[in-house]
Design a protein around this motif. Sequence first.
Motif, short mmCIF file in Angstrom:
data_model
loop_
_atom_site.label_atom_id
_atom_site.label_comp_id
_atom_site.label_asym_id
_atom_site.label_seq_id
_atom_site.Cartn_x
_atom_site.Cartn_y
_atom_site.Cartn_z
N MET A 141 0.77 -1.12 0.04
CA MET A 141 0.14 0.20 0.02
C MET A 141 0.80 1.43 0.05
O MET A 141 0.41 2.15 -0.59
CB MET A 141 -1.04 -0.12 1.50
N SER A 142 2.12 1.18 0.74
CA SER A 142 2.87 2.50 0.80
C SER A 142 3.29 2.76 -0.49
O SER A 142 3.42 3.85 -1.08
CB SER A 142 3.95 2.21 1.69
N PHE A 143 3.66 1.86 -1.28
CA PHE A 143 4.13 2.24 -2.92
C PHE A 143 2.99 2.64 -3.68
O PHE A 143 3.18 3.43 -4.73
CB PHE A 143 4.72 1.00 -3.32
N ILE A 144 1.82 2.05 -3.39
CA ILE A 144 0.62 2.50 -4.21
C ILE A 144 0.37 4.04 -4.09
O ILE A 144 0.22 4.89 -4.81
CB ILE A 144 -0.64 1.80 -4.05
N ALA A 149 -0.06 9.88 -4.85
CA ALA A 149 0.11 10.97 -4.41
C ALA A 149 1.02 11.94 -5.22
O ALA A 149 1.03 13.17 -5.19
CB ALA A 149 0.79 10.91 -2.98
N ASP A 150 2.36 11.27 -5.44
CA ASP A 150 3.42 11.99 -6.21
C ASP A 150 2.92 12.32 -7.66
O ASP A 150 2.83 13.67 -8.11
CB ASP A 150 4.55 11.25 -6.27
N ALA A 151 1.98 11.65 -8.19
CA ALA A 151 1.59 11.74 -9.67
C ALA A 151 0.48 13.08 -9.59
O ALA A 151 0.66 13.92 -10.34
CB ALA A 151 0.83 10.50 -10.12
N MET A 209 3.71 -1.87 -8.82
CA MET A 209 2.62 -1.04 -8.12
C MET A 209 2.85 0.44 -8.26
O MET A 209 1.77 1.07 -8.34
CB MET A 209 2.52 -1.62 -6.84
N THR A 210 3.94 1.00 -8.05
CA THR A 210 4.17 2.20 -8.13
C THR A 210 3.85 2.98 -9.35
O THR A 210 3.37 3.94 -9.65
CB THR A 210 5.67 2.62 -7.69
N GLY A 211 4.64 2.26 -10.25
CA GLY A 211 4.54 2.67 -11.72
C GLY A 211 3.00 2.67 -12.38
O GLY A 211 2.58 3.84 -12.83
N TYR A 214 1.10 5.37 -10.74
CA TYR A 214 1.29 6.83 -11.07
C TYR A 214 0.85 7.04 -12.60
O TYR A 214 0.31 7.94 -12.92
CB TYR A 214 2.97 6.86 -11.33
N ILE A 215 0.91 5.93 -13.52
CA ILE A 215 0.29 6.14 -14.84
C ILE A 215 -1.07 6.26 -14.72
O ILE A 215 -1.81 6.96 -15.82
CB ILE A 215 0.88 5.04 -15.73
N SER A 216 -1.79 5.52 -13.79
CA SER A 216 -3.18 5.65 -13.88
C SER A 216 -3.68 6.95 -13.46
O SER A 216 -4.54 7.37 -14.22
CB SER A 216 -3.64 4.60 -12.95
N ALA A 217 -2.94 7.63 -12.40
CA ALA A 217 -3.42 8.99 -12.12
C ALA A 217 -3.08 9.85 -13.03
O ALA A 217 -3.74 10.72 -13.17
CB ALA A 217 -2.53 9.26 -10.64
#
Length: 296
Positions: A141-144, A149-151, A209-211, A214-217
């Motif tokens: 969850m932290s990576f998601i 958030a960053d995106a 998960m992170t990527g 990010y791309i989704s957002a």
Amino acid sequence: MANEILEKAREFCEQEYEDSMLYAYIASKEKDENRRKILEAIAKDEEGHYKFWKKLYGKDCKTESINSKMLFFLFLRKLFGITFTLKYLENKEKKAIESYKKMLSELKGEDAQVLMKIIQDEEIHEKTEIQSLDEKVVRYMSFIILGLADAIVEINGVHAGFLGVTESTIVTGIAGMVVGVSAAISMASAAYLQAKHEAGKSPRTSALMTGLAYISAVSVLALPYFLIRKMLTAFLVSISIAILMIASFTYYGSTLQEKDFKREFIESTLLMLGTAFVTYFFGDLLGTAFGIRGIL
């Protein structure tokens, strides 16, 4: 027995009946054997609590709304996972624990001892049994949340900056996507390296998960600029979507981590809006300085 105590007993009886039925229902739908055993154990405890309050109340207290609540919690389970669903359910039980503690002084003898055991059961559910559920989405969850958030902050900053440079929504949308893809790769790489130093987490899964988050957002936030031709309108729609996204993942994260949703939401929203405000004026400054404002 005083009417006030009887009324409280009826209220607690109804709640424990619903909780026992909900845990049993969720357990019946659970495929993982270990999780199912944990859920069945909690359901059995809750059934015992229900029988205690039923005895104290003096008659049954089954509710008619339980079927609709079962469907609601099954929906939560399918959409958000087992851990979130149980945390959501346990948040309601935390309030009950406080009420139980206040009622201890009203009971004596065996009833008081049983109520103390009920309080201990409820606290164990939260501290040990639910925490022992091993769910993949919770581990990562932290990576998601990091990716989302960053995106949201970065891409809205890019869009706001171009709001100060150009009137073209297409150019702004493309800029957001280009920056977003580049940043997603960078964030995924950072997540990969970070996960290599964290026990129990796969670097590849963490990066993925992170990527993907990010791309989704980025894609969702850029969409208004490809559909709407008025720059300010597209920007306001994108910002509104960003706030809804912040509210969603903040509520999810705060429920899992037992944090204050309101505080987390306000902080994240102000950070996003503050970034957009600064980058707009920076973009306007650059556009004016290089004489390209209104040309693109």
